[in-house]
Design a protein around this motif. Structure first.
Motif, PDB file in Angstrom:
ATOM      1  N   ARG A  75       3.481 -46.299  37.705  1.00 18.54           N
ATOM      2  CA  ARG A  75       3.088 -47.282  36.479  1.00 18.54           C
ATOM      3  C   ARG A  75       1.567 -47.605  36.236  1.00 18.54           C
ATOM      4  N   SER A  76       0.944 -47.217  37.351  1.00 19.69           N
ATOM      5  CA  SER A  76      -0.418 -47.419  37.184  1.00 19.69           C
ATOM      6  C   SER A  76      -0.945 -46.437  36.376  1.00 19.69           C
ATOM      7  N   SER A  78       0.514 -44.758  33.989  1.00 26.01           N
ATOM      8  CA  SER A  78       0.928 -44.807  32.689  1.00 26.01           C
ATOM      9  C   SER A  78       0.086 -46.041  32.055  1.00 26.01           C
ATOM     10  N   PHE A  79      -0.058 -47.302  32.761  1.00 22.27           N
ATOM     11  CA  PHE A  79      -0.828 -48.211  32.258  1.00 22.27           C
ATOM     12  C   PHE A  79      -2.278 -47.849  31.764  1.00 22.27           C
ATOM     13  N   LYS A  80      -2.782 -47.073  32.696  1.00 18.77           N
ATOM     14  CA  LYS A  80      -4.179 -46.573  32.415  1.00 18.77           C
ATOM     15  C   LYS A  80      -4.145 -45.705  30.989  1.00 18.77           C
ATOM     16  N   LEU A  83      -3.874 -48.101  28.011  1.00 18.53           N
ATOM     17  CA  LEU A  83      -4.813 -48.775  27.716  1.00 18.53           C
ATOM     18  C   LEU A  83      -6.192 -47.946  27.154  1.00 18.53           C
ATOM     19  N   SER A  92      -2.486 -56.168  27.929  1.00 16.74           N
ATOM     20  CA  SER A  92      -1.780 -55.791  28.971  1.00 16.74           C
ATOM     21  C   SER A  92      -0.284 -56.071  29.107  1.00 16.74           C
ATOM     22  N   ARG A  93       0.017 -56.961  28.454  1.00 20.97           N
ATOM     23  CA  ARG A  93       1.523 -57.299  28.241  1.00 20.97           C
ATOM     24  C   ARG A  93       2.256 -55.960  27.434  1.00 20.97           C
ATOM     25  N   ALA A  95       1.127 -53.315  27.065  1.00 18.36           N
ATOM     26  CA  ALA A  95       1.133 -51.787  27.589  1.00 18.36           C
ATOM     27  C   ALA A  95       2.394 -51.847  28.535  1.00 18.36           C
ATOM     28  N   GLU A  96       2.519 -53.012  29.441  1.00 16.70           N
ATOM     29  CA  GLU A  96       3.552 -53.114  30.361  1.00 16.70           C
ATOM     30  C   GLU A  96       4.955 -52.813  29.800  1.00 16.70           C
ATOM     31  N   ILE A  99       5.216 -49.255  29.131  1.00 22.15           N
ATOM     32  CA  ILE A  99       5.540 -48.382  30.413  1.00 22.15           C
ATOM     33  C   ILE A  99       6.973 -48.464  30.704  1.00 22.15           C
TER      34      ILE A  99
END
Length: 152
Positions: A75-76, A78-80, A83, A92-93, A95-96, A99
């Motif tokens: 998840r980290s 994919s989050f990167k 973003l 951020s929301r 992107a979550e 993900i």
């Protein structure tokens, strides 16, 4: 000791084999739950049975925690990716949310869910063994009190 945690760390594809192994063990453990034969023999065997099944539960818990750590790592990453490399600015929301739809994240979540089911089944086995031990203890107390004809 089966060592499934180490096998899974070395090769994530062995998780399916681990699930099959533990499902078979849970099926075999159901025979440990039945109370038949000599109460004394059952009372003598209970500590070893409980220790073995509890060890399996602890290994299942460790594997499940390992899978959750791997999911957080995925998840980290994919989050990167979302973003830094997405065409437009994402919150951020947002992107979550993206993900959660990634195929590898969904697959890992399904694996964790399936392994959690195995863990919950093993918890049921442990609870049943506790109940069996309680029943054996009560029969032994009744026999000690002089009621020799008590049977289950």
């Amino acid at each position: 000791m089966s060592g499934w945690l180490q096998k899974i760390r070395n090769n994530m594809n062995s998780i399916i084999d681990a699930i099959s192994y533990y499902e078979k063990e849970i099926s075999d453990a159901r025979s440990d739950i039945t109370l038949s034969g000599s109460i004394e023999k059952n009372a003598r065997d209970m500590p070893g049975i409980v220790e073995y099944r509890f060890y399996q539960l602890q290994e299942i818990e460790a594997i499940l925690e390992y899978l959750n750590i791997e999911l957080r790592k995925m998840r980290s990453h994919s989050f990167k990716k979302f973003l830094e490399h997405y065409n437009k600015q994402l919150s951020s929301r947002d992107a979550e949310k993206y993900i959660d739809g990634e195929p590898d994240i969904v697959d890992m979540t399904h694996l964790i869910n399936e392994f959690a089911l195995v863990r919950n089944s093993m918890h049921g086995i442990i609870k049943a063994l506790e109940q069996k031990s309680f029943s054996i203890n009560n029969v032994i107390k009744l026999r000690t009190a002089g009621l020799e004809n008590i049977e289950l």
